[in-house]
Write an enzyme that holds these catalytic residues in place. Structure first.
Site, PDB file in Angstrom:
ATOM      1  N   MET A  81       0.838  -1.198   0.000  1.00 13.52           N
ATOM      2  CA  MET A  81       0.000   0.000   0.000  1.00 13.52           C
ATOM      3  C   MET A  81       0.871   1.246   0.000  1.00 13.52           C
ATOM      4  O   MET A  81       1.721   1.425   0.872  1.00 13.52           O
ATOM      5  CB  MET A  81      -0.948  -0.010   1.196  1.00 13.52           C
ATOM      6  CG  MET A  81      -1.910  -1.201   1.185  1.00 13.52           C
ATOM      7  SD  MET A  81      -3.135  -1.155   2.518  1.00 13.52           S
ATOM      8  CE  MET A  81      -4.122   0.276   2.019  1.00 13.52           C
ATOM      9  N   MET A 118       5.785   0.516   2.292  1.00 13.51           N
ATOM     10  CA  MET A 118       7.240   0.497   2.143  1.00 13.51           C
ATOM     11  C   MET A 118       7.803   1.909   2.105  1.00 13.51           C
ATOM     12  O   MET A 118       7.336   2.747   1.331  1.00 13.51           O
ATOM     13  CB  MET A 118       7.626  -0.214   0.839  1.00 13.51           C
ATOM     14  CG  MET A 118       7.353  -1.687   0.807  1.00 13.51           C
ATOM     15  SD  MET A 118       7.732  -2.388  -0.833  1.00 13.51           S
ATOM     16  CE  MET A 118       6.275  -1.843  -1.751  1.00 13.51           C
ATOM     17  N   CYS A 130      13.555  -1.468  -9.311  1.00 21.03           N
ATOM     18  CA  CYS A 130      12.871  -1.423  -8.016  1.00 21.03           C
ATOM     19  C   CYS A 130      11.852  -2.546  -7.904  1.00 21.03           C
ATOM     20  O   CYS A 130      11.741  -3.198  -6.861  1.00 21.03           O
ATOM     21  CB  CYS A 130      12.194  -0.070  -7.829  1.00 21.03           C
ATOM     22  SG  CYS A 130      11.256   0.081  -6.287  1.00 21.03           S
ATOM     23  N   GLY A 159      -1.015  -2.777  -6.626  1.00 20.03           N
ATOM     24  CA  GLY A 159      -1.968  -2.066  -7.461  1.00 20.03           C
ATOM     25  C   GLY A 159      -1.513  -1.875  -8.889  1.00 20.03           C
ATOM     26  O   GLY A 159      -2.033  -1.003  -9.592  1.00 20.03           O
ATOM     27  N   CYS A 202      10.185   7.438  -8.253  1.00 20.16           N
ATOM     28  CA  CYS A 202       9.659   7.465  -6.891  1.00 20.16           C
ATOM     29  C   CYS A 202      10.496   8.289  -5.921  1.00 20.16           C
ATOM     30  O   CYS A 202       9.950   9.027  -5.117  1.00 20.16           O
ATOM     31  CB  CYS A 202       9.489   6.040  -6.373  1.00 20.16           C
ATOM     32  SG  CYS A 202      10.939   4.988  -6.560  1.00 20.16           S
TER      33      CYS A 202
END
Length: 383
Positions: A10, A35, A100, A124, A196
């Site tokens: 999530m 994470m 990643c 997701g 990210c």
């Protein structure tokens, strides 16, 4: 009867939140896992980790699941970010999201989930997993506009056998509708963009924190110097913005694009016009391969390939390396491809089935798929 435990990655976004809700509705024992893969190193202007965690907790409370946070920042820097810097230092343009997924989300995260008693993990991502004859296939999402199989192509059989992608058969518009209908607190949250750990900050500013500038000449294919670059690491093939050149008076007047890098002389080659032959490639060579089924396609096989995310599959012929022990492969495209970039992934498909791929090492450019006369010999190519 004991419910099957699924640990859901999530992020605080809508996609992973709806994923957790769907699995809970289907009767799974769902545990959320947040994470943290990057230690915030600024004042929070660009990093959203704190707010993302707050959103995860709020969603977990609403749908009634347990959630915990785990810090993979050390693993991320060792396995992903270090390689990211090495590639940029070498003049290539890596895709850290691909690494990643393979090293963190479906390795470190998967291992941690198993330690929590999970039988399966879920994320997701917009992709699908299909079991056929005891083997697992990675497929594109039904919603091809959101398909993320490109970023997942390095997943292997062991990882896919323990992975679920509940959104793979649902259009993105429907995911937003579900989020609103069940009252998720983050239902209107925008999708994350960019790499990210960089967030929304200017990429060049971020990279300059870790890599020094190294100015050098900016030249045209005929050797004419038209400017100065700040360092080869700060440019990528096909780049138009940020070059610092307008249409030259004695040139075509068309926009300038980055076309090549000569590492030996620290020279950046630029060309004018989107359709310049130096920006078109009929062939490429890729290494550092990974095949979903564990083995490559047959030599000469016809397939589709993407050399960048959201690109339409380009028809091509697959070729294995002639030398024994060399796992690299070549692709010969039916039509020239634009700005094929060393460091990016070449991902192969058979229809909706993702076969795997490799990291682009070199691409032949020019009118007939060969380097034009006079091109610098030490361009960014094989590792």
């Amino acid at each position: 009867m004991t419910k099957r435990r699924v640990v859901v990655g999530m992020s605080g976004g809508v996609d992973s939140s709806v994923t957790a809700w769907l699995l809970k509705e289907q009767g799974y024992d769902v545990v959320g896992l947040f994470m943290k893969n990057w230690e915030d190193d600024d004042d929070g202007e660009y990093c959203s980790t704190r707010q993302d965690w707050i959103d995860v907790v709020s969603v977990a409370d609403l749908i009634g699941i347990d959630v915990e946070a785990v810090n993979f920042a050390a693993e991320y820097k060792d396995r992903v970010f270090a390689e990211f810097l090495r590639e940029y230092s070498a003049g290539r343009t890596p895709n850290p999201d691909v690494l990643c997924n393979a090293e963190i989300k479906f390795k470190a995260f998967l291992d941690h989930a198993m330690s929590l008693g999970a039988q399966t993990i879920a994320t997701g991502h917009y992709a699908r997993v299909r079991e056929r004859d005891g083997r697992f296939e990675l497929l594109k999402a039904f919603d091809h506009t959101k398909d993320q199989s490109y970023f997942l192509h390095r997943l292997n059989q062991a990882q896919l056998s323990k992975t679920m992608f509940p959104l793979g058969e649902i259009p993105k518009t429907r995911v937003r509708e579900i989020a609103a209908q069940i009252g998720l607190p983050n239902a209107k949250k925008k999708d994350s963009t960019g790499i990210c750990f960089i967030g929304e900050r200017p990429f060049r500013d971020f990279l300059n924190r870790y890599l020094p500038t190294k100015p050098g000449p900016m030249k045209t294919p005929d050797g004419k110097t038209v400017g100065e670059h700040i360092g080869l690491a700060f440019y990528t093939f096909g780049q138009r913005k940020g070059i610092g050149l307008g249409g030259s008076k004695d040139g075509s007047g068309e926009p300038w694009f980055v076309a090549a890098k000569d590492i030996a002389s620290n020279t950046l080659y630029v060309v004018q016009g989107h359709d310049h032959p130096w920006l078109r490639s009929r062939e490429l060579v890729a290494g550092n391969v990974s095949w979903v089924a564990g083995e490559p396609p047959a030599d000469g096989a016809r397939c589709g390939a993407k050399t960048r995310y959201r690109q339409a599959d380009a028809p091509c012929a697959f070729g294995r390396a002639a030398q024994a022990g060399d796992e690299r492969f070549s692709l010969v495209f039916d039509e020239p491809q634009w700005a094929v970039t060393p460091g990016q992934s070449a991902v192969l498909y058979d229809g909706d089935v993702c076969l795997g791929g490799g990291i682009i090492e070199s691409a032949a450019t020019g009118r007939a798929g060969t380097a034009p006369a006079g091109r610098a010999p030490a361009l960014v190519e094989a590792r």
